[in-house]
Design a protein around this motif. Structure first.
Motif, PDB file in Angstrom:
ATOM      1  N   THR A  38      -0.273 -45.683  11.357  1.00 65.21           N
ATOM      2  CA  THR A  38      -1.478 -45.397  12.121  1.00 65.21           C
ATOM      3  C   THR A  38      -1.560 -43.893  12.357  1.00 65.21           C
ATOM      4  OG1 THR A  38      -1.069 -47.477  13.285  1.00 65.21           O
ATOM      5  CG2 THR A  38      -2.789 -46.048  14.176  1.00 65.21           C
ATOM      6  N   CYS A  39      -2.790 -43.343  12.372  1.00 67.88           N
ATOM      7  CA  CYS A  39      -3.012 -41.935  12.664  1.00 67.88           C
ATOM      8  C   CYS A  39      -4.121 -41.792  13.686  1.00 67.88           C
ATOM      9  CB  CYS A  39      -3.378 -41.145  11.409  1.00 67.88           C
ATOM     10  SG  CYS A  39      -2.031 -40.996  10.215  1.00 67.88           S
ATOM     11  N   ALA A  40      -4.058 -40.712  14.510  1.00 65.39           N
ATOM     12  CA  ALA A  40      -5.068 -40.456  15.526  1.00 65.39           C
ATOM     13  C   ALA A  40      -5.488 -39.003  15.463  1.00 65.39           C
ATOM     14  CB  ALA A  40      -4.521 -40.779  16.912  1.00 65.39           C
ATOM     15  N   LEU A  41      -6.836 -38.797  15.581  1.00 65.81           N
ATOM     16  CA  LEU A  41      -7.373 -37.456  15.754  1.00 65.81           C
ATOM     17  C   LEU A  41      -7.357 -37.165  17.249  1.00 65.81           C
ATOM     18  CD1 LEU A  41      -8.849 -34.943  14.611  1.00 65.81           C
ATOM     19  CD2 LEU A  41     -10.999 -36.201  14.947  1.00 65.81           C
ATOM     20  N   ILE A  42      -6.648 -36.104  17.633  1.00 69.51           N
ATOM     21  CA  ILE A  42      -6.456 -35.843  19.059  1.00 69.51           C
ATOM     22  C   ILE A  42      -7.349 -34.699  19.512  1.00 69.51           C
ATOM     23  CG2 ILE A  42      -4.089 -36.688  19.009  1.00 69.51           C
ATOM     24  CD1 ILE A  42      -3.151 -33.780  19.016  1.00 69.51           C
ATOM     25  N   ASN A  43      -7.428 -34.545  20.827  1.00 71.41           N
ATOM     26  CA  ASN A  43      -8.170 -33.424  21.391  1.00 71.41           C
ATOM     27  C   ASN A  43      -7.658 -32.115  20.797  1.00 71.41           C
ATOM     28  OD1 ASN A  43      -9.538 -35.199  22.996  1.00 71.41           O
ATOM     29  ND2 ASN A  43      -8.345 -34.805  24.856  1.00 71.41           N
ATOM     30  N   GLY A  44      -8.552 -31.247  20.408  1.00 67.42           N
ATOM     31  CA  GLY A  44      -8.172 -29.968  19.824  1.00 67.42           C
ATOM     32  C   GLY A  44      -8.168 -29.981  18.328  1.00 67.42           C
ATOM     33  N   GLY A  45      -8.407 -31.160  17.700  1.00 62.67           N
ATOM     34  CA  GLY A  45      -8.524 -31.225  16.249  1.00 62.67           C
ATOM     35  C   GLY A  45      -7.248 -31.546  15.538  1.00 62.67           C
ATOM     36  N   GLY A  46      -6.134 -31.688  16.225  1.00 65.48           N
ATOM     37  CA  GLY A  46      -4.899 -32.044  15.565  1.00 65.48           C
ATOM     38  C   GLY A  46      -4.843 -33.509  15.199  1.00 65.48           C
ATOM     39  N   VAL A  47      -3.890 -33.860  14.321  1.00 59.53           N
ATOM     40  CA  VAL A  47      -3.699 -35.240  13.857  1.00 59.53           C
ATOM     41  C   VAL A  47      -2.260 -35.645  14.145  1.00 59.53           C
ATOM     42  CG1 VAL A  47      -3.698 -36.806  11.891  1.00 59.53           C
ATOM     43  CG2 VAL A  47      -5.454 -35.028  12.070  1.00 59.53           C
ATOM     44  N   MET A  48      -2.087 -36.865  14.693  1.00 60.87           N
ATOM     45  CA  MET A  48      -0.759 -37.401  14.937  1.00 60.87           C
ATOM     46  C   MET A  48      -0.656 -38.769  14.259  1.00 60.87           C
ATOM     47  SD  MET A  48      -0.051 -36.250  18.888  1.00 60.87           S
ATOM     48  CE  MET A  48       1.726 -36.157  18.668  1.00 60.87           C
ATOM     49  N   CYS A  49       0.516 -39.036  13.621  1.00 56.27           N
ATOM     50  CA  CYS A  49       0.704 -40.290  12.871  1.00 56.27           C
ATOM     51  C   CYS A  49       2.049 -40.914  13.229  1.00 56.27           C
ATOM     52  CB  CYS A  49       0.649 -40.027  11.362  1.00 56.27           C
ATOM     53  SG  CYS A  49      -0.943 -39.402  10.774  1.00 56.27           S
ATOM     54  N   TRP A  50       2.169 -42.219  12.945  1.00 53.34           N
ATOM     55  CA  TRP A  50       3.406 -42.950  13.178  1.00 53.34           C
ATOM     56  C   TRP A  50       3.434 -44.211  12.315  1.00 53.34           C
ATOM     57  CZ3 TRP A  50      -0.646 -42.271  16.479  1.00 53.34           C
ATOM     58  CH2 TRP A  50      -1.339 -43.412  16.908  1.00 53.34           C
ATOM     59  N   GLY A  51       4.640 -44.771  12.179  1.00 49.66           N
ATOM     60  CA  GLY A  51       4.806 -45.963  11.361  1.00 49.66           C
ATOM     61  C   GLY A  51       5.575 -45.660  10.090  1.00 49.66           C
ATOM     62  N   SER A  52       5.296 -46.414   9.003  1.00 48.16           N
ATOM     63  CA  SER A  52       5.994 -46.227   7.737  1.00 48.16           C
ATOM     64  C   SER A  52       5.597 -44.895   7.111  1.00 48.16           C
ATOM     65  CB  SER A  52       5.649 -47.368   6.773  1.00 48.16           C
ATOM     66  OG  SER A  52       6.179 -47.115   5.493  1.00 48.16           O
ATOM     67  N   ASP A  53       6.648 -44.143   6.657  1.00 45.57           N
ATOM     68  CA  ASP A  53       6.388 -42.866   5.977  1.00 45.57           C
ATOM     69  C   ASP A  53       6.668 -42.983   4.491  1.00 45.57           C
ATOM     70  OD1 ASP A  53       5.618 -40.198   5.866  1.00 45.57           O
ATOM     71  OD2 ASP A  53       7.681 -39.479   6.125  1.00 45.57           O
ATOM     72  N   SER A  54       6.724 -44.235   3.993  1.00 47.00           N
ATOM     73  CA  SER A  54       6.995 -44.441   2.576  1.00 47.00           C
ATOM     74  C   SER A  54       5.928 -43.730   1.747  1.00 47.00           C
ATOM     75  CB  SER A  54       6.992 -45.943   2.251  1.00 47.00           C
ATOM     76  OG  SER A  54       7.147 -46.156   0.877  1.00 47.00           O
ATOM     77  N   GLY A  55       6.400 -42.931   0.763  1.00 48.51           N
ATOM     78  CA  GLY A  55       5.459 -42.194  -0.068  1.00 48.51           C
ATOM     79  C   GLY A  55       4.865 -40.988   0.628  1.00 48.51           C
ATOM     80  N   GLY A  56       5.381 -40.609   1.807  1.00 52.31           N
ATOM     81  CA  GLY A  56       4.895 -39.437   2.517  1.00 52.31           C
ATOM     82  C   GLY A  56       3.550 -39.636   3.170  1.00 52.31           C
ATOM     83  N   ARG A  57       3.186 -40.888   3.482  1.00 48.58           N
ATOM     84  CA  ARG A  57       1.851 -41.171   3.989  1.00 48.58           C
ATOM     85  C   ARG A  57       1.592 -40.590   5.383  1.00 48.58           C
ATOM     86  NH1 ARG A  57       2.638 -47.553   3.595  1.00 48.58           N
ATOM     87  NH2 ARG A  57       3.818 -46.779   1.813  1.00 48.58           N
ATOM     88  N   LEU A  58       2.639 -40.199   6.122  1.00 48.49           N
ATOM     89  CA  LEU A  58       2.442 -39.630   7.455  1.00 48.49           C
ATOM     90  C   LEU A  58       2.181 -38.121   7.414  1.00 48.49           C
ATOM     91  CD1 LEU A  58       5.088 -41.551   9.614  1.00 48.49           C
ATOM     92  CD2 LEU A  58       2.725 -42.159   9.063  1.00 48.49           C
TER      93      LEU A  58
END
Length: 742
Positions: free
Chosen positions: A203-223
């Motif tokens: 899962t990924c979220a667009l946060i205040n200020g324009g940044g992006v935060m992600c979590w979960g499986s990083d298989s294949g570098g998806r995060l």
């Protein structure tokens, strides 16, 4: 894809009907296929199914339904592998949709979240791990956006916090652990977001200020953490490097051209609680942002809406409206109304005589005319009112109850009909406006339809029949019974025939058994005939003892006696049949008790004859009762018969004789005579008979001769001859002496 105008086209695999074009083609389609009958604003796709958010907030789904992911109340695939045409998910007015592998979640107009389909890992958020075939509410949420992975779901809440639920084997819920699955919403700690997105297991979220935060499986570098293939799950939100703003302006803001002044971006406003920071404009508001524009969040006007972080408000589309300001979504037009778009603050009512049962109508064409037999007398009707029982209306679009006409006499209606029904047989319609017809009373009937009181009434059942209420015909009393009165209302009025009588059905009286028959039981449909050889003389008897034996010379096959016919006889009383006279016998009259033998001179080869055959002329028979023509004998020579003779008759005198089969005698001719045997014999030479019927021949006199037999006369001796005696048959010559020589 949603096309301009709201049409939907799909392409790709179609083994479960997931393209919605009414077919199942496993190899799929490599060009867009139109999904018929949709006006949509968004589509989402699961593993083998698809759902569309319609312009009025409704939802339709199609494809695989094995786990209830179509939300239609069952997991039945009505077609071979799925359902290939759009199916309505009942009871939803949604503003957003998201889909996982086998589940769907909808954000409703009141910020409520409902999910359906597979719940094996808690991805429905309803505290259960079972599938649901219809939408289930996720409790405790006031949400503004949704995102679904393969088997997990996340919601963006009011204020920017995030909650997730479902599968967590890769840490995709972002709650600091990768253990277990969670069937109720879990808060993602330390996160204020403005938008969400989810992959299969991350899962990924667009946060205040324009940044992006992600979590979960990083298989294949998806995060996005610049790690080639991280096999370890990320169980808490982590910032994606390189996506944070590069100026000194805080999140959700941009620097002016001079690089010194900061302005909140469009959709944001300065946070009054934290100086120098921006916050999200809430749903129902907007801001244009920037140095030259207002950075304040302004309320959306009636007929427009925003979901938050909006630079402008969107117009309510056709089929929706919003009456007040500050709407986060538009409501579908209620039943009986419509809107054509252009920021409507209210829906227009369907005119009288029309209606619309659904919500979200986007044109006046959605308002249907009331069908025949119904009307709407007020604008904005969601249904038409049926004409009341006893009335009808043939046309469409009626706008008043006065359009409904009363049913005529002889007809009726139970309401909502385009024409009245004819009163059936057995019933009467005596006045106008009947909701039902009147039954004929018991004991009466009516065979015709549409009967009214004007010359058409129920008729009383005839004697020997009966009826119950509303009869189209009367029922006859059964055979073996009878009725005595008109208008009987039940079989109790039928009386059983007594012994000695019988009846057919539907009669007013029983009939006595005729002479030659008897009735031993009650309720008989027929009498019993006297047995063969017997007859009866009295009608209405009840026993076979009334039957009397037929006399000699007669017979009976049952009931009455008949005389034996000529050629037959019966010798005793009680005969069931007569006997044919045998060969050699006859009887010429009816009623014979014995046959008569054929007389002598007669015979008969057949049986059952009324007379015997005669022995012919020249024949005779000596015995009686002859059964063959061989009994006829030929008359002897010298005798005759004229036929039917018991003996032949000799010719009357010696002047008569007979032929081979003589029927009379014949005279002997001249030159013959009758012998004692009855034959004609030629006269011998030297004798003659000069006439017919001679009894003897006469000798020729002296001087006469008969040279041959059968002479009828003698001839004289000629010159130079003589005869000396009688009966000569040749001449005697006279010798002349030789004269002496002188």
């Amino acid at each position: 894809a949603v096309l301009s105008g709201g049409n939907v086209s799909c392409w790709g695999h179609n083994n479960y009907g997931q393209l919605g074009n009414g077919t199942f083609v496993a190899t799929g389609f490599n060009s867009p296929q139109m999904v018929q009958g949709l006006v949509a604003i968004n589509v989402v796709a699961g593993q083998f199914f698809t759902c569309a958010l319609l312009s009025g907030g409704g939802v339709k789904c199609w494809g695989d339904n094995l786990k209830g992911q179509l939300g239609i109340g069952s997991n039945t695939n009505s077609e071979p592998q799925g359902i290939s045409t759009p199916q309505t998910v009942e009871g939803l007015v949604a503003v957003a949709l998201t889909a996982g592998n086998d589940h769907v979640c909808a954000l409703l107009s009141g910020a409520v979240v409902k999910c359906w389909g597979s719940g094996s890992n808690g991805q429905l958020g309803n505290s259960a791990t079972s599938s649901s075939y219809s939408p289930q509410t996720v409790p405790g949420l006031v949400a503004f956006a949704l995102a679904a992975g393969s088997e997990h779901t996340c919601a963006l809440l009011d204020g920017g916090s995030v909650k997730c639920w479902g599968s967590n084997n890769k840490g995709q819920l972002g709650i600091g652990t990768s253990a277990n699955a969670f069937s109720s919403p879990q808060t993602v700690p330390g996160l204020l977001a403005v938008a969400l997105a989810a992959g299969a297991e991350h899962t990924c979220a667009l946060i205040n200020g324009g940044g992006v935060m992600c979590w979960g499986s990083d298989s294949g570098g998806r995060l996005g953490f610049d790690v080639a293939d991280n096999t370890q799950p990320v169980i808490m939100p982590q910032a994606v490097p390189g996506l944070l703003g590069q100026s000194t302006c805080p999140n959700m803001s941009s620097a002016d051209a001079d690089g010194i002044h900061c302005w909140c971006n469009a959709g944001y406003t300065e946070d009054s609680n934290i100086s120098g920071t921006c916050r999200v404009c809430s749903a129902g508001t907007f801001s244009m942002g920037g140095a030259n524009n207002s950075a304040s969040c302004m309320t959306c006007l009636a007929g427009t809406f925003s979901n938050g972080v909006a630079s402008t408000c969107s117009s309510c589309v056709a089929g929706t409206y919003w009456t007040g300001e500050g709407a986060s979504s538009c409501l579908p037009c209620f039943a009986g109304s419509f809107s054509t778009g252009g920021s409507p603050s209210m829906c227009l009512s369907c005119v009288t005589g029309t209606y619309w049962t659904g919500v979200g109508a986007n044109s006046s064409l959605s308002c249907f005319k009331c069908s025949a037999g119904a009307f709407s007398d007020s604008a904005g009707a969601s249904t038409c009112v049926s004409c009341v029982a006893g009335s009808y209306w043939t046309g469409t679009g009626a706008n008043s109850s006065e359009s409904c006409l009363a049913c005529s006499i002889g007809t009726y209606s139970f309401g909502g009909l385009s024409s009245c029904l004819i009163c059936p047989a057995g019933m009467l319609g005596t006045v106008t406006g009947l909701s039902s017809c009147l039954n004929c009373t018991a004991g009466s009937y009516r065979a015709a339809e549409g009967a009214s009181s004007s010359g058409s009434t129920c008729l009383r059942c005839h004697v020997g029949s009966f009826s119950s209420y509303g009869a189209s015909s009367c029922t006859n009393c059964l055979v073996g019974s009878y009725g005595t009165s008109q208008g009987a209302n039940g079989s109790d009025y039928c009386t059983t025939c007594p012994v000695g009588t019988f009846s057919n059905s539907g009669v007013s009286a029983c009939v006595n058994c005729v002479a030659g028959s008897y009735g031993p039981i009650q309720g008989a449909s027929a009498c019993v005939n006297c047995m063969a050889g017997f007859y009866g003389v009295v009608a209405g008897t009840t026993s076979s003892q009334s039957c009397v034996a037929c006399s000699v010379g007669s017979f009976s096959t049952g009931g009455s006696c008949s005389s034996c016919f000529a050629g037959t006889f019966s010798t005793g009383a009680g005969a069931s049949s007569c006997v044919a006279c045998a060969a050699g016998y006859f009887v010429a009259h009816n009623g014979a008790s014995v046959c008569i033998r054929c007389d002598a001179g007669y015979f008969e080869t057949g049986s059952g004859v009324t007379k015997c055959q005669i022995c012919g002329a020249g024949l005779y028979g000596t015995g009686v009762g002859a059964g063959s023509s061989d009994s006829c004998l030929t008359c002897a020579a010298g005798t005759f018969s004229n036929g039917g003779a018991s003996s032949c008759t000799s010719c009357a005198d010696a002047s008569h004789l007979t032929g081979t089969v003589p029927s009379s005698c014949t005279n002997c001719v001249a030159g013959s005579f009758a012998s004692s045997g009855g034959f004609c014999v030629s006269c011998v030479s030297g004798t003659f008979s000069s006439s017919a019927a001679s009894s003897s021949c006469t000798s020729c006199l002296a001087g006469k001769i008969a040279a041959s037999t059968g002479a009828s006369s003698c001839i004289d001796c000629g010159p130079g001859s003589y005869g000396t005696g009688i009966g000569n048959s040749k001449l005697s010559q006279i010798t002349v002496p030789t004269p002496p020589n002188i």
